[in-house]
Design a protein around this motif. Structure first.
Motif, PDB file in Angstrom:
ATOM      1  N   GLY A 176       0.784  -1.218   0.000  1.00  0.00           N
ATOM      2  CA  GLY A 176       0.000   0.000   0.000  1.00  0.00           C
ATOM      3  C   GLY A 176       0.819   1.273   0.000  1.00  0.00           C
ATOM      4  N   SER A 177       2.083   1.198   0.435  1.00  0.00           N
ATOM      5  CA  SER A 177       2.847   2.439   0.575  1.00  0.00           C
ATOM      6  C   SER A 177       4.152   2.489  -0.214  1.00  0.00           C
ATOM      7  CB  SER A 177       3.160   2.689   2.053  1.00  0.00           C
ATOM      8  OG  SER A 177       3.933   1.631   2.586  1.00  0.00           O
ATOM      9  N   LEU A 178       4.671   1.345  -0.647  1.00  0.00           N
ATOM     10  CA  LEU A 178       6.005   1.353  -1.247  1.00  0.00           C
ATOM     11  C   LEU A 178       6.093   0.755  -2.654  1.00  0.00           C
ATOM     12  CD1 LEU A 178       8.156   0.219   1.829  1.00  0.00           C
ATOM     13  CD2 LEU A 178       7.839   2.548   0.979  1.00  0.00           C
ATOM     14  N   LEU A 179       5.091   0.015  -3.091  1.00  0.00           N
ATOM     15  CA  LEU A 179       5.220  -0.743  -4.335  1.00  0.00           C
ATOM     16  C   LEU A 179       4.176  -0.342  -5.378  1.00  0.00           C
ATOM     17  CD1 LEU A 179       5.933  -4.276  -2.828  1.00  0.00           C
ATOM     18  CD2 LEU A 179       7.590  -2.604  -3.677  1.00  0.00           C
ATOM     19  N   THR A 180       4.483  -0.660  -6.624  1.00  0.00           N
ATOM     20  CA  THR A 180       3.585  -0.398  -7.749  1.00  0.00           C
ATOM     21  C   THR A 180       2.890  -1.692  -8.147  1.00  0.00           C
ATOM     22  OG1 THR A 180       5.210  -0.948  -9.450  1.00  0.00           O
ATOM     23  CG2 THR A 180       5.269   1.308  -8.569  1.00  0.00           C
ATOM     24  N   PRO A 181       1.828  -1.600  -8.953  1.00  0.00           N
ATOM     25  CA  PRO A 181       1.182  -2.828  -9.442  1.00  0.00           C
ATOM     26  C   PRO A 181       2.148  -3.752 -10.165  1.00  0.00           C
ATOM     27  CG  PRO A 181      -0.249  -0.951  -9.805  1.00  0.00           C
ATOM     28  CD  PRO A 181       1.058  -0.385  -9.311  1.00  0.00           C
ATOM     29  N   ARG A 182       3.093  -3.196 -10.897  1.00  0.00           N
ATOM     30  CA  ARG A 182       4.068  -4.042 -11.589  1.00  0.00           C
ATOM     31  C   ARG A 182       4.953  -4.786 -10.585  1.00  0.00           C
ATOM     32  NH1 ARG A 182       8.060  -1.684 -16.174  1.00  0.00           N
ATOM     33  NH2 ARG A 182       6.754  -2.799 -17.655  1.00  0.00           N
ATOM     34  N   ASP A 183       5.304  -4.112  -9.481  1.00  0.00           N
ATOM     35  CA  ASP A 183       6.150  -4.737  -8.465  1.00  0.00           C
ATOM     36  C   ASP A 183       5.503  -5.976  -7.864  1.00  0.00           C
ATOM     37  OD1 ASP A 183       8.136  -2.770  -8.707  1.00  0.00           O
ATOM     38  OD2 ASP A 183       7.245  -1.516  -7.139  1.00  0.00           O
ATOM     39  N   ILE A 184       4.175  -5.975  -7.763  1.00  0.00           N
ATOM     40  CA  ILE A 184       3.494  -7.090  -7.091  1.00  0.00           C
ATOM     41  C   ILE A 184       2.930  -8.108  -8.074  1.00  0.00           C
ATOM     42  CG2 ILE A 184       2.972  -5.681  -5.068  1.00  0.00           C
ATOM     43  CD1 ILE A 184       0.103  -5.449  -6.064  1.00  0.00           C
ATOM     44  N   ALA A 185       3.366  -8.033  -9.331  1.00  0.00           N
ATOM     45  CA  ALA A 185       2.919  -9.015 -10.334  1.00  0.00           C
ATOM     46  C   ALA A 185       3.190 -10.458  -9.915  1.00  0.00           C
ATOM     47  CB  ALA A 185       3.578  -8.713 -11.680  1.00  0.00           C
TER      48      ALA A 185
END
Length: 223
Positions: free
Chosen positions: A26-35
């Protein structure tokens, strides 16, 4: 002589109000980061591999990550609940598929010392968390890193009375390994047990679990 007693407990969402993973996302990552999480949900990679890849994408100072760890909001009664259980003869062990890095920080901040089975993790110079598989642990599991159900079974084999507390779908095998009278669940774990028509005690905060176990002790319900 009474049988030895132990509470095997999950950490994120069980001892704490929030999951470290969700706070990081929620605070440090982008949608691509959590793929990688979708790859895990699709059965392409393990739960452990997904977390390893996602936490490697973090770029934050150690101070920022410490702040997020404390934002998990551990039960404010954790210290007194642990002390009361120990006074009554209960051992307590944390079993988590998360990182020992934040678990130990949260426990230290609460003034609590507990044995922890979790994935060994280090803060890296680039601002990421390097999460390793605990391959030298007797409870190593390739899927999640830590075999919570294996921990439960090991204590049962040693003659312990075992209680379990958790909140996630992944906690289901461990929860099913203990007596329904000693099974504590909330959130996703409670929903999963309900679907299987399995009995359990609901709890809101971790100290509810301690209170229930102590009440059983006082009423002579444990042997």
């Amino acid at each position: 002589m009474p049988r030895p007693r132990i509470l095997v407990t999950d950490f994120d969402g069980t001892i704490t109000a929030h999951d470290f993973y969700k706070l990081v996302v929620g605070s440090l990552l982008t949608p691509r980061d959590i793929a990688p999480w979708q790859e895990y949900r699709d059965g392409k990679i393990t739960h452990l591999a997904a977390l390893q890849q996602i936490f490697a994408k973090i770029r934050a100072s150690e101070s920022e990550l410490n702040t997020l760890a404390l934002a998990m909001q551990p039960d404010p009664c954790l210290g007194s609940a642990v002390a009361d259980l120990r006074e009554a003869g209960w051992e307590i062990v944390v079993a988590s598929a998360g990182c020992d890095w934040y678990i130990r920080r949260v426990l230290d901040a609460a003034g609590v010392s507990l044995p922890v089975h979790a994935n060994p993790t280090s803060y890296e110079p680039n601002g990421s968390l390097r999460m390793l598989a605990p391959t030298d642990s007797p409870f190593y599991c390739a899927e999640t890193g830590v075999d919570k159900a294996g921990i439960v079974r090991s204590y049962i084999r040693r003659g312990y009375t075992v209680a379990f507390a958790g909140d996630g779908f992944a906690d289901l095998p461990a929860a099913l390994g203990v007596s329904p009278a000693l099974r504590f669940a909330r959130a996703d774990l409670a929903a999963a047990l309900g679907r299987y028509h399995e009995d359990f005690h609901a709890f809101s905060v971790w100290s509810d679990v301690a209170d229930a176990l102590l009440a059983m002790e006082n009423q002579g319900e444990l042997r």
